[in-house]
Design an enzyme around this catalytic site. Structure first.
Site, short mmCIF file in Angstrom:
data_model
loop_
_atom_site.label_atom_id
_atom_site.label_comp_id
_atom_site.label_asym_id
_atom_site.label_seq_id
_atom_site.Cartn_x
_atom_site.Cartn_y
_atom_site.Cartn_z
N GLU A 77 28.48 35.79 36.11
CA GLU A 77 29.25 34.76 35.43
C GLU A 77 29.53 33.62 36.41
O GLU A 77 30.13 33.84 37.46
CB GLU A 77 30.58 35.35 34.93
N GLY B 28 40.32 43.16 36.06
CA GLY B 28 40.44 44.04 34.90
C GLY B 28 40.23 45.50 35.28
O GLY B 28 40.98 46.39 34.86
N GLU C 16 40.27 41.54 28.34
CA GLU C 16 39.29 40.55 27.89
C GLU C 16 38.75 39.91 29.16
O GLU C 16 39.47 39.20 29.85
CB GLU C 16 39.95 39.56 26.94
N LYS D 53 52.85 36.93 32.31
CA LYS D 53 52.57 36.42 33.66
C LYS D 53 51.40 35.45 33.61
O LYS D 53 50.25 35.84 33.46
CB LYS D 53 52.23 37.56 34.65
N CYS E 224 35.07 32.12 29.09
CA CYS E 224 34.42 33.44 29.11
C CYS E 224 33.34 33.54 28.04
O CYS E 224 32.45 34.38 28.14
CB CYS E 224 35.46 34.53 28.93
N GLY F 74 41.01 37.86 32.11
CA GLY F 74 40.67 37.32 33.42
C GLY F 74 39.35 37.89 33.89
O GLY F 74 38.47 38.20 33.07
N SER F 75 39.24 38.07 35.20
CA SER F 75 37.96 38.50 35.77
C SER F 75 37.74 40.00 35.55
O SER F 75 38.69 40.78 35.47
CB SER F 75 37.92 38.18 37.25
N THR F 76 36.47 40.39 35.51
CA THR F 76 36.13 41.80 35.37
C THR F 76 36.66 42.59 36.57
O THR F 76 37.15 43.71 36.42
CB THR F 76 34.61 41.95 35.21
P1 NAP Z 1 41.75 36.63 37.97
O1 NAP Z 1 42.07 36.87 39.39
O2 NAP Z 1 41.18 37.72 37.17
O3 NAP Z 1 43.11 36.07 37.29
C1 NAP Z 1 43.52 36.32 35.97
C2 NAP Z 1 45.00 36.67 35.96
O4 NAP Z 1 45.20 37.91 36.65
C3 NAP Z 1 45.89 35.66 36.67
O5 NAP Z 1 47.13 35.59 36.02
C4 NAP Z 1 46.04 36.29 38.03
O6 NAP Z 1 47.16 35.82 38.75
C5 NAP Z 1 46.18 37.74 37.65
N1 NAP Z 1 45.96 38.68 38.75
C6 NAP Z 1 45.25 38.50 39.89
N2 NAP Z 1 45.29 39.61 40.65
C7 NAP Z 1 46.04 40.52 39.99
C8 NAP Z 1 46.46 41.86 40.24
N3 NAP Z 1 46.12 42.51 41.37
N4 NAP Z 1 47.23 42.49 39.32
C9 NAP Z 1 47.59 41.85 38.19
N5 NAP Z 1 47.24 40.59 37.90
C10 NAP Z 1 46.46 39.93 38.78
O7 NAP Z 1 40.81 35.37 37.83
P2 NAP Z 1 40.68 34.14 38.85
O8 NAP Z 1 40.77 34.63 40.26
O9 NAP Z 1 41.63 33.12 38.42
O10 NAP Z 1 39.21 33.68 38.56
C11 NAP Z 1 38.11 34.36 39.16
C12 NAP Z 1 36.97 34.52 38.21
O11 NAP Z 1 37.40 35.27 37.07
C13 NAP Z 1 36.45 33.24 37.57
O12 NAP Z 1 35.56 32.59 38.41
C14 NAP Z 1 35.81 33.78 36.32
O13 NAP Z 1 34.54 34.28 36.59
C15 NAP Z 1 36.71 34.91 35.91
N6 NAP Z 1 37.70 34.52 34.87
C16 NAP Z 1 37.49 34.92 33.61
C17 NAP Z 1 38.38 34.54 32.62
C18 NAP Z 1 38.20 34.93 31.20
O14 NAP Z 1 38.65 34.22 30.32
N7 NAP Z 1 37.61 36.07 30.91
C19 NAP Z 1 39.48 33.76 32.92
C20 NAP Z 1 39.69 33.38 34.25
C21 NAP Z 1 38.78 33.78 35.21
P3 NAP Z 1 46.98 34.69 39.88
O15 NAP Z 1 46.50 33.49 39.18
O16 NAP Z 1 48.33 34.56 40.41
O17 NAP Z 1 45.98 35.24 40.87
#
Ligand code: NAP
Ligand code: MG
Length: 476
Positions: A380, A232, A249, A174, A283, A227-229
């Site tokens: 972050e 996670g 991660e 996904k 990250c 993705g985000s903590t």
């Molecule tokens: P995110 O919400 O954690 O998104 C990461 C992934 O998780 C995306 O595929 C997202 O899908 C999916 N997701 C979201 N809600 C979910 C749920 N309830 N169940 C399962 N999967 C779900 O990250 P973001 O909102 O794009 O970014 C927010 C913050 O996260 C950033 O500002 C940054 O601080 C952090 N981040 C960290 C990393 C990293 O490499 N560690 C990467 C990205 C972001 P959708 O895109 O459809 O919401």
């Protein structure tokens, strides 16, 4: 350039069951350029069931040599399409084309590595005390859900899919809503390279709408998330329901530590890209810099000069080093951090504003005088913002380095070997680099301590995470 626009289920591209679609916008010019299908819960159910059938019906039991052959073929086909994948990523998320191409090559390399790993990851024989014959097996788990972010969409998709497939699992990938295209391309290419239908399926769709259904599906045995903590934590909570395995991660607030005995000029020249690369959406970004006081002022001066030489602009230009941020929302969130830092009395020593009238650009920003309780120090930012502080005492600096909920990456600059080893042991993080900033090696484990994650991507450690360990005892 042909863009994939459907869900990739059971070896074919198709529309979402409910007709859902997501509009994609080019971050460099803010113009919509494509629409992609958005999966709903019924698509998830169909894909997971098909993946489970593909696992039971063949992929699980395929001769290891055959699995190797197919995965090498996937790698070869990916290599042939590195330029195309790079161009798609550049358009989709504004990633500079040179970086996008490199990341496409990295994805191919990941498939090569795990194609070879199929026959090099094995169990043990154990001399149990009662005699007889005892051995372990590394068995596949079943269907793995790989949920990936938008900052490095293609390589992260590969470094979850490749080891999971190599270990004999089937994968539901996904991608993030903002960056579905190269994941879909991966599905198509892998299928064309001989991966049987159902073994790797790609389902773009909103995480908040379908994430829970995917994570809690009873046939999902493992969730591998980057993705985000915050998300996670949410996923780990949901995984408790079926005791599904998870690897996470997550975020980071990585330190970059420069001792006065280092080649600090080289550190100053290279460090801007350790935090600003990918427009800070990384990250592993070294967003907290600790510089020994005796070199602090000349270091900062040189760091800022190097920052101002970074070429920010059109991501399709081969010379561009930084493109726009991925979305208006992501930029707004970073701008809030900068406004907050100003309010708290930090000095914006470079950058701080927008660089282009069109596109979600943000100037690389250097903050001085950031307080240890300020948001820019503790949270972050996920944008091109660094805070640089001086330090006097190694032990006190290390206490501050470790006074963070995160522990993903970090750099240490020193010419003193004992100090390099001592500090490497003291820093609480999963990945460290000494006298450079390389966090990611296909062959080495990658992941975090504390709230930066759980489990490891890459290297043989990832294979462990995609297998169950079985012990068999045979009586004499
Ligand atoms: P995110 O919400 O954690 O998104 C990461 C992934 O998780 C995306 O595929 C997202 O899908 C999916 N997701 C979201 N809600 C979910 C749920 N309830 N169940 C399962 N999967 C779900 O990250 P973001 O909102 O794009 O970014 C927010 C913050 O996260 C950033 O500002 C940054 O601080 C952090 N981040 C960290 C990393 C990293 O490499 N560690 C990467 C990205 C972001 P959708 O895109 O459809 O919401
Ligand atoms: Mg989110």
């Amino acid at each position: 350039m042909e863009l994939p626009t459907g869900l990739f289920i059971d070896g074919a591209s198709r529309a979402a069951h409910g007709g859902g679609r997501t509009v994609l916008i080019n971050p460099a010019d803010e113009q919509p350029f494509a629409e992609v299908a958005a999966a709903d819960e019924s698509d998830i159910a169909a894909a997971v069931e098909s993946a489970h059938r593909a696992w039971e019906g063949g992929w699980r039991d395929l001769a290891p040599g055959k699995r190797t052959e197919i995965l090498f073929n996937v790698a070869r086909k990916l290599r042939e399409q590195v330029d195309e994948i790079g161009r798609i990523e550049c358009l989709n998320i504004g990633k500079p084309i040179a970086d996008a191409r490199d990341e496409a090559g990295l994805g191919a390399r990941v498939f090569e590595y795990y194609a070879g790993a199929v026959t090099k990851f094995f169990g043990q024989t154990i001399p149990v005390s009662r005699g007889g014959f005892d051995f372990t097996l590394r068995e596949s788990m079943g269907v793995v859900a790989a949920i990936v972010p938008w900052n490095f969409p293609f390589p992260i998709a590969c470094w979850k899919a490749a080891p999971a497939l190599a270990a004999g699992n089937c994968v539901i990938l996904k991608p993030a809503s903002l960056s579905p295209l190269t994941a879909l391309k991966l599905g198509e290419i892998a299928h064309a390279a001989g991966l049987p239908p159902g073994v790797l399926q790609v389902l773009p769709g909103s995480g908040s709408a379908i994430g829970d259904a995917l994570v809690t599906h009873p046939l999902i045995r493992k969730i591998s998330f980057t993705g985000s903590t915050e998300i996670g934590r949410h996923i780990m909570g949901l995984a408790a329901r079926n005791l599904s395995r998870v690897s996470l991660e997550l975020g980071g607030k990585s330190p970059n530590i420069v001792f006065a005995d280092a080649d600090w000029q080289r550190a100053a020249d290279s460090s801007p890209m350790s935090v600003f690369a990918n427009t800070g959406q990384d990250c592993c970004a070294r967003s907290r810099m600790f510089v020994e006081r005796s070199v602090f002022e000349p270091f900062v001066e040189r760091f800022i000069a190097a920052t101002r030489r970074i070429r920010v602009g059109d991501p399709t230009d081969d010379k561009t080093e930084l493109g726009p941020m991925v979305s208006a929302g992501q930029r707004a969130s970073v701008e809030e951090f900068i406004a907050d830092a100003r309010k708290q009395g930090s000095v914006v020593a470079s950058g701080g504003g927008r660089t282009h009238a069109k596109g979600w650009y943000l100037d690389p920003t250097v903050l001085l005088g950031v307080g240890k309780g300020d948001r820019c120090w503790r949270e972050e930012v996920f944008g091109p913002v660094v805070a640089i502080v001086p330090f006097d005492d190694e032990a006190e600096m290390l206490r501050e380095v470790n006074d963070s909920p995160y522990g993903l990456s970090g750099s240490i600059w020193t010419s003193n070997l004992s100090r390099a080893l001592r500090v490497s042991r003291a820093v609480q993080s999963g990945v460290l680099s000494v006298n450079c900033h390389n966090s990611v090696h296909v062959e080495a484990p990658f992941g975090g301590f504390k709230t930066s994650g759980l489990g490891r991507d890459l290297g043989m450690a990832a294979m462990e995470g995609y297998t169950e360990l079985k012990n068999v005892y045979v009586a004499d």
